[in-house]
Scaffold this motif. Structure first.
Motif, mmCIF file in Angstrom:
data_model
loop_
_atom_site.group_PDB
_atom_site.id
_atom_site.type_symbol
_atom_site.label_atom_id
_atom_site.label_comp_id
_atom_site.label_asym_id
_atom_site.label_seq_id
_atom_site.Cartn_x
_atom_site.Cartn_y
_atom_site.Cartn_z
ATOM 1 N N ASN A 78 -7.101 -19.816 -6.988
ATOM 2 C CA ASN A 78 -7.445 -19.875 -8.416
ATOM 3 C C ASN A 78 -8.383 -18.735 -8.801
ATOM 4 N N PHE A 79 -9.320 -18.426 -7.923
ATOM 5 C CA PHE A 79 -10.275 -17.339 -8.175
ATOM 6 C C PHE A 79 -9.527 -16.005 -8.292
ATOM 7 N N ALA A 80 -8.666 -15.720 -7.311
ATOM 8 C CA ALA A 80 -7.963 -14.432 -7.297
ATOM 9 C C ALA A 80 -7.033 -14.310 -8.503
ATOM 10 N N ARG A 81 -6.389 -15.412 -8.865
ATOM 11 C CA ARG A 81 -5.454 -15.361 -10.008
ATOM 12 C C ARG A 81 -6.236 -15.118 -11.306
ATOM 13 N N ASP A 82 -7.362 -15.848 -11.475
ATOM 14 C CA ASP A 82 -8.151 -15.689 -12.698
ATOM 15 C C ASP A 82 -8.716 -14.280 -12.822
ATOM 16 N N LYS A 83 -9.067 -13.684 -11.700
ATOM 17 C CA LYS A 83 -9.679 -12.338 -11.725
ATOM 18 C C LYS A 83 -8.623 -11.243 -11.565
ATOM 19 N N ASN A 84 -7.364 -11.663 -11.440
ATOM 20 C CA ASN A 84 -6.262 -10.695 -11.315
ATOM 21 C C ASN A 84 -6.438 -9.756 -10.114
ATOM 22 N N LEU A 85 -6.823 -10.321 -8.989
ATOM 23 C CA LEU A 85 -7.065 -9.503 -7.794
ATOM 24 C C LEU A 85 -5.875 -9.584 -6.838
ATOM 25 N N PRO A 86 -5.516 -8.463 -6.208
ATOM 26 C CA PRO A 86 -4.478 -8.529 -5.165
ATOM 27 C C PRO A 86 -4.956 -9.410 -4.017
ATOM 28 N N VAL A 87 -4.003 -10.123 -3.413
ATOM 29 C CA VAL A 87 -4.349 -11.097 -2.364
ATOM 30 C C VAL A 87 -3.536 -10.849 -1.101
ATOM 31 N N ALA A 88 -4.233 -10.733 0.017
ATOM 32 C CA ALA A 88 -3.548 -10.755 1.321
ATOM 33 C C ALA A 88 -3.905 -12.078 1.985
ATOM 34 N N VAL A 89 -2.946 -12.616 2.747
ATOM 35 C CA VAL A 89 -3.164 -13.908 3.407
ATOM 36 C C VAL A 89 -3.169 -13.665 4.916
ATOM 37 N N ARG A 90 -4.183 -14.202 5.583
ATOM 38 C CA ARG A 90 -4.293 -13.962 7.029
ATOM 39 C C ARG A 90 -4.301 -15.262 7.825
ATOM 40 N N GLY A 91 -3.441 -15.277 8.858
ATOM 41 C CA GLY A 91 -3.470 -16.378 9.820
ATOM 42 C C GLY A 91 -4.145 -15.862 11.087
ATOM 43 N N GLY A 92 -3.304 -15.324 12.009
ATOM 44 C CA GLY A 92 -3.853 -14.776 13.257
ATOM 45 C C GLY A 92 -4.155 -13.289 13.172
ATOM 46 N N GLY A 93 -3.750 -12.622 12.075
ATOM 47 C CA GLY A 93 -4.035 -11.194 11.897
ATOM 48 C C GLY A 93 -3.192 -10.276 12.775
ATOM 49 N N HIS A 94 -2.077 -10.797 13.347
ATOM 50 C CA HIS A 94 -1.283 -10.003 14.299
ATOM 51 C C HIS A 94 -0.187 -9.175 13.650
ATOM 52 N N ASN A 95 -0.006 -9.299 12.366
ATOM 53 C CA ASN A 95 1.137 -8.602 11.767
ATOM 54 C C ASN A 95 1.054 -7.100 12.020
ATOM 55 N N GLY A 96 2.173 -6.531 12.524
ATOM 56 C CA GLY A 96 2.187 -5.117 12.898
ATOM 57 C C GLY A 96 1.941 -4.212 11.716
ATOM 58 N N ALA A 97 2.479 -4.585 10.559
ATOM 59 C CA ALA A 97 2.327 -3.762 9.363
ATOM 60 C C ALA A 97 0.975 -3.983 8.695
ATOM 61 N N GLY A 98 0.163 -4.858 9.247
ATOM 62 C CA GLY A 98 -1.175 -5.095 8.685
ATOM 63 C C GLY A 98 -1.137 -5.904 7.403
ATOM 64 N N LEU A 99 -0.147 -6.808 7.292
ATOM 65 C CA LEU A 99 0.004 -7.556 6.037
ATOM 66 C C LEU A 99 -1.028 -8.671 5.879
ATOM 67 N N GLY A 100 -1.886 -8.828 6.869
ATOM 68 C CA GLY A 100 -2.955 -9.819 6.756
ATOM 69 C C GLY A 100 -4.236 -9.240 6.171
ATOM 70 N N THR A 101 -4.150 -8.031 5.605
ATOM 71 C CA THR A 101 -5.328 -7.464 4.935
ATOM 72 C C THR A 101 -4.881 -6.518 3.825
ATOM 73 N N CYS A 102 -5.844 -5.983 3.073
ATOM 74 C CA CYS A 102 -5.490 -5.099 1.951
ATOM 75 C C CYS A 102 -6.694 -4.231 1.601
#
Ligand SMILES: Cc1cc2nc3c(=O)[nH]c(=O)nc-3n(C[C@H](O)[C@H](O)[C@H](O)COP(=O)(O)OP(=O)(O)OC[C@H]3O[C@@H](n4cnc5c(N)ncnc54)[C@H](O)[C@@H]3O)c2cc1C
Length: 482
Positions: A78-102
């Motif tokens: 809700n915070f990110a949507r209200d502030k219109n911020l890009p969001v990355a979602v992280r579980g174990g952080g192992h994604n090769g392309a680095g999709l767990g951060t931004c």
């Protein structure tokens, strides 16, 4: 009068400080609403927490929201949507392309959420989305159960399950997502829903392969599969025997019983025990076996496998399943440079073997490798349109992996991987497992889903029409194929 450059710089600095302190205040206010914590560039732990597994990825989010529970995830969305911020979602952080951060936006980090509940009556395992494979299977093992997961125990279950999940038990019990019974999600509008065969079945179809495109999973309910001991480990042969080994492997792998799984690898031998000194640093070819059937039938199964020439070295033995799952962890600690590319394969032709020998025989660094993971057996007995994961006809998922600790070698491993992949791609089914993709563009995402792509686009329009969840292998709402 125009301000001097010094005065201009001073004003800019003051403005920056005001902005930063305002931003800090916003995050301090947010942190009061969370059971977890907020890590910003001003926090002492920021430099550690912003890092993901792949050392090649160096991004600086505005804040990392370390969630303690589903309510925190909802507040973060809700915070990110209200502030219109890009969001990355992280579980174990192992994604090769680095999709767990931004860069710039916020990371919704579920890694503190590690609850696992095993129900030995229903043989089910409920795991929170921040669990690694080790968290789940150490807990399940005590009850004689396992979830079919991947080959390195530090990988997050969230990204792995939502993309597919292949590993030692794939031929016997299917992909990880084939063993998913239910998931709890927070959607882009903040609504909390359950997805299962009976509740939101369309969403349940989409999250079994469609990655993080539709919402944030807070917990998974898995079927526990009966597994205790496995007879497993690597057999290695000289690189000169690679052609013969690959020709033998392509014939036998698809006809083995489901409980017998072996992935093919080109590798360099680690420089230490238990490997004999004369093999240290040598490029070899090998198969890592895992037999999960009855122990009294072991002799029969392996007699057949030993019909191929004797290996130069082997390290086979009976072990608890979690021991197999963590066997290679120490070779691949977090922070190495990674660049990988993959494709699904139906066959391994002689011409493809020529290319494998050319590139697999020339591994650029000690950690670099190429694996062929079997994905037939139980995984192939699910229809291509039964889950978003489409390639049920494939026999192997190939991954070419350039890895090295030294950032100075980043270009070298990337070039080797790309050239190897380009040589092999014509012999593939055309698309890759999404979890073995880098940032390769929309056509590659389409190819990863084939005929299921348009149905995924329809789901995206229904559950995330504004593409709020877009830092992933993105299925944008306006990308239907004709
Ligand atoms: C060393 C290593 C070994 C591997 N071995 C295997 C293997 O044997 N088999 C296999 O199948 N794969 C394997 N993989 C690939 C692995 O499946 C992917 O890297 C996967 O993305 C990892 O998941 P994660 O949660 O750790 O990733 P993260 O980087 O945390 O997340 C990746 C992406 O997943 C999505 N995501 C994460 N958490 C959530 C959530 N809670 N809700 C919604 N979306 C979410 C997001 O889109 C995110 O961008 C391996 C990877 C590595 C680095």
């Amino acid at each position: 009068m125009r301000p001097s450059p010094e005065a201009f710089a001073q004003t800019a600095q003051v403005q920056n400080e005001i902005l930063t302190s305002k931003r800090e205040q916003v995050y301090t206010n947010l942190s009061a609403k969370l059971r977890g914590s907020v890590v910003t560039p001003a926090s002492a732990e920021y430099e550690v927490v912003r890092r993901v597994y792949n050392g090649m990825i160096d991004r600086r989010p505005d804040a990392i929201l370390r969630c303690a529970d589903a309510a925190d995830v909802r507040t973060a969305v809700n915070f990110a949507r209200d502030k219109n911020l890009p969001v990355a979602v992280r579980g174990g952080g192992h994604n090769g392309a680095g999709l767990g951060t931004c860069d710039g936006g916020i990371v919704i980090d579920l890694s503190p959420m590690k609850g696992v509940l095993v129900d030995p009556v229903t043989n089910t395992i409920r795991a929170e989305a921040g669990c690694t494979q080790a968290d789940v299977n150490y807990a399940a093992h005590d009850f004689g159960l396992a979830v079919p997961l991947g080959a390195i125990s530090t990988t997050g279950i969230a990204g792995l399950t939502l993309g597919g999940g292949t590993g030692y038990l794939t031929r016997k019990y299917g992909l990880t997502l084939d063993n998913l019974l239910e998931a709890n999600l927070v959607l882009a509008d903040g609504e909390c829903v359950t997805a299962s065969a009976s509740e939101n079945p369309d969403l349940f179809w989409g999250i079994r392969g469609g990655g993080g495109n539709f919402g944030i999973v807070t917990s998974f309910l898995f079927r526990g599969c009966p597994v205790r001991q496995v007879y497993a480990g690597p057999m290695l042969w000289k690189i000169e025997h690679a052609r013969e080994l690959l020709q033998w492997y392509r014939e036998i792998s698809p006809v083995l019983p489901d409980e017998l799984y072996g992935f093919f690898a080109f590798l360099k031998v680690p420089p230490g025990p238990p490997f004999p000194e004369e093999l240290h640093g040598k490029t070899m070819c090998g198969i890592v076996w895992a037999y999960s059937g009855p122990v009294d039938e072991l002799g029969n199964e392996f007699r057949f496998l030993r019909e191929f020439r004797p290996p130069k070295f082997e390290l086979m033995g009976l072990m608890p399943y979690p021991a197999l799952q963590s066997m290679f962890d120490a070779m691949y600690p977090p922070g190495l440079q990674w660049y990988w590319r993959g494709d699904f394969l139906l066959q391994i032709t002689d011409a493809a073997i020529d290319e494998h020998l050319k590139y697999g025989g020339q591994l650029p660094t000690f950690h670099s490798t190429m694996h062929l993971y079997p994905i037939d057996g139980a995984a192939s007995r699910v229809g291509a349109d039964e889950t978003a994961f489409n390639y049920r006809d494939a026999k192997w998922s190939m991954v070419i992996v350039g890895v090295d600790p030294d950032p100075a070698n980043a270009e070298k491993i990337t070039t080797w991987t790309k050239e190897y992949w380009e040589a092999l791609h014509p012999y593939s089914l055309g698309g890759a497992y999404v979890n073995f993709m880098m940032d390769e563009g929309i056509d590659r995402v389409r190819a990863a889903y084939r005929d299921n792509y348009n149905r995924l686009v329809e789901l995206k329009r229904k559950f995330d029409p504004n593409n709020f969840f877009r830092i992933n292998q993105n299925i944008a709402p306006n990308t239907r194929c004709n």
